[in-house]
Design a protein around this motif. Structure first.
Motif, PDB file in Angstrom:
ATOM      1  N   LEU A   1      -3.819   3.876   5.171  1.00  0.00           N
ATOM      2  CA  LEU A   1      -4.944   3.714   6.092  1.00  0.00           C
ATOM      3  C   LEU A   1      -6.214   3.413   5.304  1.00  0.00           C
ATOM      4  CD1 LEU A   1      -6.369   4.105   8.914  1.00  0.00           C
ATOM      5  CD2 LEU A   1      -6.679   6.502   8.224  1.00  0.00           C
ATOM      6  N   ALA A   2      -6.480   4.219   4.271  1.00  0.00           N
ATOM      7  CA  ALA A   2      -7.691   4.025   3.479  1.00  0.00           C
ATOM      8  C   ALA A   2      -7.677   2.659   2.779  1.00  0.00           C
ATOM      9  CB  ALA A   2      -7.831   5.141   2.451  1.00  0.00           C
ATOM     10  N   LYS A   3      -6.532   2.290   2.247  1.00  0.00           N
ATOM     11  CA  LYS A   3      -6.430   0.995   1.549  1.00  0.00           C
ATOM     12  C   LYS A   3      -6.699  -0.145   2.523  1.00  0.00           C
ATOM     13  CE  LYS A   3      -3.384  -1.509  -1.618  1.00  0.00           C
ATOM     14  NZ  LYS A   3      -2.107  -1.449  -2.379  1.00  0.00           N
ATOM     15  N   ARG A   4      -6.179  -0.033   3.735  1.00  0.00           N
ATOM     16  CA  ARG A   4      -6.418  -1.057   4.751  1.00  0.00           C
ATOM     17  C   ARG A   4      -7.892  -1.181   5.093  1.00  0.00           C
ATOM     18  NH1 ARG A   4      -4.054   0.012  10.672  1.00  0.00           N
ATOM     19  NH2 ARG A   4      -5.948   1.247  10.712  1.00  0.00           N
ATOM     20  N   GLU A   5      -8.626  -0.067   4.977  1.00  0.00           N
ATOM     21  CA  GLU A   5     -10.053  -0.070   5.309  1.00  0.00           C
ATOM     22  C   GLU A   5     -10.935  -0.297   4.088  1.00  0.00           C
ATOM     23  OE1 GLU A   5     -11.110  -0.161   8.393  1.00  0.00           O
ATOM     24  OE2 GLU A   5      -8.963  -0.163   8.915  1.00  0.00           O
ATOM     25  N   GLY A   6     -10.356  -0.812   3.018  1.00  0.00           N
ATOM     26  CA  GLY A   6     -11.157  -1.240   1.879  1.00  0.00           C
ATOM     27  C   GLY A   6     -11.367  -0.220   0.789  1.00  0.00           C
ATOM     28  N   TYR A   7     -10.624   0.849   0.793  1.00  0.00           N
ATOM     29  CA  TYR A   7     -10.764   1.889  -0.231  1.00  0.00           C
ATOM     30  C   TYR A   7      -9.949   1.537  -1.484  1.00  0.00           C
ATOM     31  CZ  TYR A   7     -13.032   5.527   2.639  1.00  0.00           C
ATOM     32  OH  TYR A   7     -13.912   6.264   3.382  1.00  0.00           O
ATOM     33  N   ASP A   8     -10.444   1.970  -2.637  1.00  0.00           N
ATOM     34  CA  ASP A   8      -9.615   2.126  -3.822  1.00  0.00           C
ATOM     35  C   ASP A   8      -8.900   3.462  -3.670  1.00  0.00           C
ATOM     36  OD1 ASP A   8     -10.293  -0.228  -5.174  1.00  0.00           O
ATOM     37  OD2 ASP A   8     -12.095   0.682  -6.021  1.00  0.00           O
ATOM     38  N   THR A   9      -7.581   3.462  -3.853  1.00  0.00           N
ATOM     39  CA  THR A   9      -6.802   4.674  -3.593  1.00  0.00           C
ATOM     40  C   THR A   9      -6.066   5.103  -4.851  1.00  0.00           C
ATOM     41  OG1 THR A   9      -4.950   3.324  -2.790  1.00  0.00           O
ATOM     42  CG2 THR A   9      -6.503   4.150  -1.143  1.00  0.00           C
ATOM     43  N   ALA A  10      -6.153   6.380  -5.158  1.00  0.00           N
ATOM     44  CA  ALA A  10      -5.512   6.902  -6.358  1.00  0.00           C
ATOM     45  C   ALA A  10      -4.932   8.274  -6.066  1.00  0.00           C
ATOM     46  CB  ALA A  10      -6.514   7.000  -7.511  1.00  0.00           C
ATOM     47  N   MET A  11      -3.768   8.552  -6.666  1.00  0.00           N
ATOM     48  CA  MET A  11      -3.181   9.883  -6.571  1.00  0.00           C
ATOM     49  C   MET A  11      -2.892  10.397  -7.971  1.00  0.00           C
ATOM     50  SD  MET A  11       0.305  11.382  -4.853  1.00  0.00           S
ATOM     51  CE  MET A  11       0.725  13.103  -5.249  1.00  0.00           C
ATOM     52  N   VAL A  12      -3.181  11.681  -8.155  1.00  0.00           N
ATOM     53  CA  VAL A  12      -2.856  12.383  -9.391  1.00  0.00           C
ATOM     54  C   VAL A  12      -2.174  13.688  -9.012  1.00  0.00           C
ATOM     55  CG1 VAL A  12      -3.781  13.521 -11.441  1.00  0.00           C
ATOM     56  CG2 VAL A  12      -4.826  11.399 -10.634  1.00  0.00           C
ATOM     57  N   GLY A  13      -1.015  13.963  -9.650  1.00  0.00           N
ATOM     58  CA  GLY A  13      -0.407  15.271  -9.453  1.00  0.00           C
ATOM     59  C   GLY A  13       1.011  15.237  -8.935  1.00  0.00           C
ATOM     60  N   LYS A  14       1.326  16.240  -8.152  1.00  0.00           N
ATOM     61  CA  LYS A  14       2.693  16.500  -7.685  1.00  0.00           C
ATOM     62  C   LYS A  14       2.974  15.723  -6.395  1.00  0.00           C
ATOM     63  CE  LYS A  14       5.145  20.399  -5.547  1.00  0.00           C
ATOM     64  NZ  LYS A  14       5.203  21.856  -5.405  1.00  0.00           N
TER      65      LYS A  14
END
Length: 874
Positions: free
Chosen positions: A112-125
């Protein structure tokens, strides 16, 4: 050439708009810790033995939620719900060790965030599975296939092998080495420095995982700050701690008074502090919506609490994996400078599945059809705005972690667990039911947050209601209960409205002229010929529902009204009831018109509309005969009319017809009214005969009676036989419109009438249904004062609902849904009534036209214990 330039310019403007719009959205940082309990952070538990200064600082700058829940009491269940907005019981979560749980193309908070123009990142489990084809091959189905631009983390917990880092969709280094199992003496086998034997990558040390993830998260923040800033950032930081193994670095060992666990929680708090500092140094704190929470309850036993004096679940029973509150009630904090007021607390019921809809609301977009079926938008709770009832969560359904057959539903104050035992790690996990004992658990969390008293056998009606509600949610594959059918089997817990249905217009086909709009119904409804004090809001109506009047709107257009003879309008009214959770209506059927063929035809037409409307909207209805104006000997007209309706139209067999105690409900209004000098023309003996006829016909009988019925005073005839007649009924409903005028008088009325009335009815095995009303005015009808009993922006009506609840009442009658004549309507009315001489009109004091529909729906929730009883108008 000019056309090419125009297209390029248009494209550039669209891209520029997209960049600007995305830049207006806040950064979103979600910090999810692992196995931290509600009672661990000091901001949630002042008695905590663990110092958590950084988590506490988030709470001081934001909003704490005291009724937030993981969608499942285990790691993978909880994370599935958080990512997808879908309850984990709706899918098979067991294949996560080898297969991804999130379907290709399934919307997530990240996509959803990526579709709305966000840079998206995940760190962790991650713990939601990859398609595992060997650790030297790509790992599809993980974060980078679910909306994240980047991922650095591990596949599951740091006690579940194999242990290796993943960047993107590949192992940084495959788990080619081996590590032996380990556990700590003095703790349960699944506590302390516990991990399982298995493969481990040469570059991974278990005690370095937690600070390594902090380093990676800080790098994401710094890189984001160094770019042009046109795109907002979504960072999902999923720490694998304080889940086992509890591996505190040396500086934290012995720092808490809650043992190795407490030390590790302090280390987690310190890592969060590093992330907060990074946000500050990147100068993006003020532009960031920060969410902190934990995935499920702690692995903390009663013996740990007794030994160390630290209750990791606070006041709540149970722990990780349990159906009890300790397994899934989580500390949740949201910080959003400038939008969320600092150092505030919300008791709004929230589930992690709600993050998807709430983030969509923050971004100003709607979720696609079918996405986030169990996601409710709680942005209004964050910002303090008024909420749309269809978006606010008032229930929560969950499967236990270790007993798949055990389900639980929370609805308002009530919580039902379908079996006995914890369903999780606490002992006993499952208790077999015995003959004559409860087969499940029912708790009132408002009175018993520790779930110590099982009320399953004491409240079979609540068990049945919650069971039906849970079945609807599970079977329908979505959580929306706004469209759920009302329970027509009982009046207990119901808020029913009176529905007049008596408005007619010239040209509506009823041949009754302007009935109930105008004093002289044969003349145009216009200034000087008016009987109503409120004007309906018709902004949603279609042209074929509207009838021209002689009034003029403020913009100079012709003012219009509706007719109850119009089927579309009545169906619309029932859709409103459905939208705002109003259970149903008593359709007024005035007995003095039953012998007039034209009037009776209109009655039957409106009844047909009501039947259809109730059926389509999942509401209920019942007939209320009003005896006003009848002469002696005419009560037989009521009996004959009911018999005709029951035999010719099979009215009582309609699935939407309201039942109580297994029988169709019929109300008779007008028994016992009078004074020492004058009583109604029909006698108590005739009333007795009519009641007995309905009882013989297998009906539940409600009697609309005077306020002073119990003591034979005020508006009641002083005849001792009245009480003998009333004892024949099943439900008593005393009329109170005009009997009190403000909140103080409501409180006195409750003490003097409702509370002793309720006790009398309990002693005589009758039910009691008090009448409440929003305000009163009959200036145009009788020449009295306009707004003679003010509404006080809902305070007057809400004070009555609260008073009835305090008096122990279990059902309410609201007068009325549509009566604009006496200013008691609760349906949509306008704040801009027509102008012109010969008619003064009330407004809703600037409140939204649907305010009282919402308020009555909330009264029902409060009466049933689904929301707290608070003096403040919701």
């Amino acid at each position: 050439m000019s056309q090419i330039f125009s297209r390029l310019l248009c494209t550039s403007l669209i891209l520029l708009c997209s960049v600007r719009c995305s830049a207006d959205n806040p950064n979103i940082v979600v910090i999810l810790v692992d196995d931290m309990g509600y009672g661990d952070p000091g901001c949630f538990n002042p008695e905590s033995k663990i110092l958590t200064p950084h988590i506490d600082s988030i709470a001081r700058a934001g909003m704490r939620f005291t009724d937030a829940h993981a969608p499942g009491p285990l790691c993978h269940m909880s994370r599935y719900g958080l990512m997808t907005g879908r309850y984990p019981f709706r899918t098979d979560v067991s294949p996560w060790p080898e297969q991804p749980l999130i379907e290709p193309g399934q919307l997530t908070v990240a996509s959803l965030a990526k579709r709305e123009g966000y840079d998206t990142a995940m760190v962790g489990k991650w713990h939601l599975g990859f398609q595992e084809n060997g650790y030297d091959e790509p790992l599809p189905g993980g974060p980078t296939d679910c909306g994240f631009d980047s991922f650095f983390g591990i596949r599951a917990s740091t006690d579940i092998p194999p242990y290796f880092y993943i960047r993107g969709n590949r192992a940084v280094s495959p788990p080619t080495d081996k590590i032996a199992a380990h556990h700590s003496p003095g703790w349960n086998s699944n506590q302390g420095e516990f991990w399982r034997a298995g493969g481990i990558a040469p570059d991974l040390q278990l005690d370095e995982v937690l600070p390594r993830f902090t380093d990676e998260a800080i790098q994401v923040i710094q890189e984001h700050a160094s770019n042009d800033g046109n795109k907002p950032l979504m960072l999902y930081l999923a720490y694998p701690a304080p889940h086992t193994p509890w591996l505190s670095s040396e500086e934290y060992v012995g720092k808490s008074t809650a043992g190795a666990y407490g030390d590790f929680v302090m280390m987690v708090d310190a890592q969060i502090g590093r992330v907060l500092t990074a946000l500050d140094e990147a100068d993006i704190t003020d532009d960031t919506l920060l969410v902190f929470t934990s995935d499920n309850g702690p692995c903390w036993y009663d013996v740990d609490t007794e030994r160390l004096g630290h209750d990791a679940t606070g006041q709540f029973r149970g722990m990780k994996s349990d159906a009890w509150e300790g397994g899934h009630r989580m500390p949740l904090i949201v910080r959003w400078p400038g939008r969320v007021k600092s150092d505030t607390i919300s008791d709004q019921l929230v589930c992690f599945t709600d993050f998807l809809a709430t983030f969509a609301s923050v971004m100003g977009v709607q979720l696609p059809e079918g996405a986030g079926p169990d996601s409710f938008d709680f942005l209004t709770a964050l910002t303090g705005q008024s909420a749309d009832d269809t978006s606010v969560r008032n229930q929560f359904v969950m499967r236990a972690g270790s007993q798949p057959s055990m389900m639980t539903i929370r609805s308002g104050d009530w919580k039902l667990i379908t079996q006995l035992g914890s369903g999780g790690f606490s002992k006993p996990k499952l208790i077999e039911a015995v003959a004559g004992g409860p087969s499940g658990q029912l708790y009132n969390l408002a009175d018993d947050p520790g779930e110590t008293t099982n009320l399953y056998l004491q409240h079979p009606d609540i068990v049945a209601r919650l069971t039906a509600e849970m079945k609807t949610i599970v079977d329908d594959e979505h959580s929306s209960v706004a469209s759920q059918e009302a329970d027509r089997s009982t009046l207990t817990g119901k808020v029913m409205c009176g529905y007049q249905g008596w408005f007619n217009c010239e040209g509506d086909g009823a041949q009754l002229g302007w009935k109930h709009w105008a004093r002289n119904r044969k003349q145009l409804f216009a200034p000087g010929n008016v009987t109503v004090d409120l004007w309906p809001d018709l902004s949603e109506f279609d042209p074929d529902e509207l009838y021209d009047t002689g009034f003029t709107n403020t913009d100079g257009s012709i003012a219009k009204v509706f007719s109850s003879n119009n089927r579309k309008t009545v169906l619309r009214h029932f859709r409103w009831m459905q939208d705002y959770g109003i259970d149903g209506v008593f359709l007024q059927r005035f007995a003095n018109g039953l012998k007039d063929k034209v009037v009776l035809h209109n009655y039957d037409t409106v009844l047909g509309h009501v039947r259809q409307g109730a059926g389509q909207a999942g509401r209920s209805f019942a007939i209320m005969y009003d005896l006003s104006g009848l002469k002696a000997g005419e009560l037989k007209n009521v009996r004959d009319d009911w018999r005709r309706l029951r035999s010719d139209t099979r009215l009582a067999e309609d699935p939407a017809y309201q039942q109580h105690d297994g029988m169709p409900v019929v109300a008779i209004w007008g028994v016992g009214f009078g004074s020492k000098t004058k009583s109604r023309d029909y006698s108590l003996a005739e009333c007795r005969e009519l009641i007995e006829c309905f009882k013989e016909d297998g009906c539940t009988v409600i009697l609309g009676v005077p306020t002073g019925w119990r003591k034979l005073e005020r508006d009641a005839i002083p005849d001792p036989q009245l009480l003998e007649v009333l004892e024949l009924a099943d439900v008593l409903s005393p009329w109170t419109v005009g009997r009190y005028r403000n909140e103080a008088e409501v409180a006195k009325h409750m003490q003097k009438y409702w509370r002793p009335d309720q006790r009398w009815c309990d002693q005589h095995e009758l039910s009691y249904m008090p009448v409440v009303f929003p305000g009163f005015s009959w200036h145009n009808l009788h020449g009295g004062d306009l707004d003679s009993i003010p509404r006080q922006k809902g305070k007057f009506l809400w004070s009555q609902a609260i008073g009835a609840k305090q008096a122990g009442c279990e059902m309410l009658y609201v007068a009325m849904f549509d009566e604009v004549d006496e200013g008691t309507a609760i349906f949509k009315c306008t704040n801009q009534p027509p102008t012109g001489n010969g008619g003064k009109f009330l407004t809703y004091e600037g409140l939204p036209s649907d305010f009282y529909l919402r308020l009555v729906g909330k009264a029902g929730e409060m009466l049933r214990g689904e929301i707290p009883r608070t003096k403040a108008v919701p």
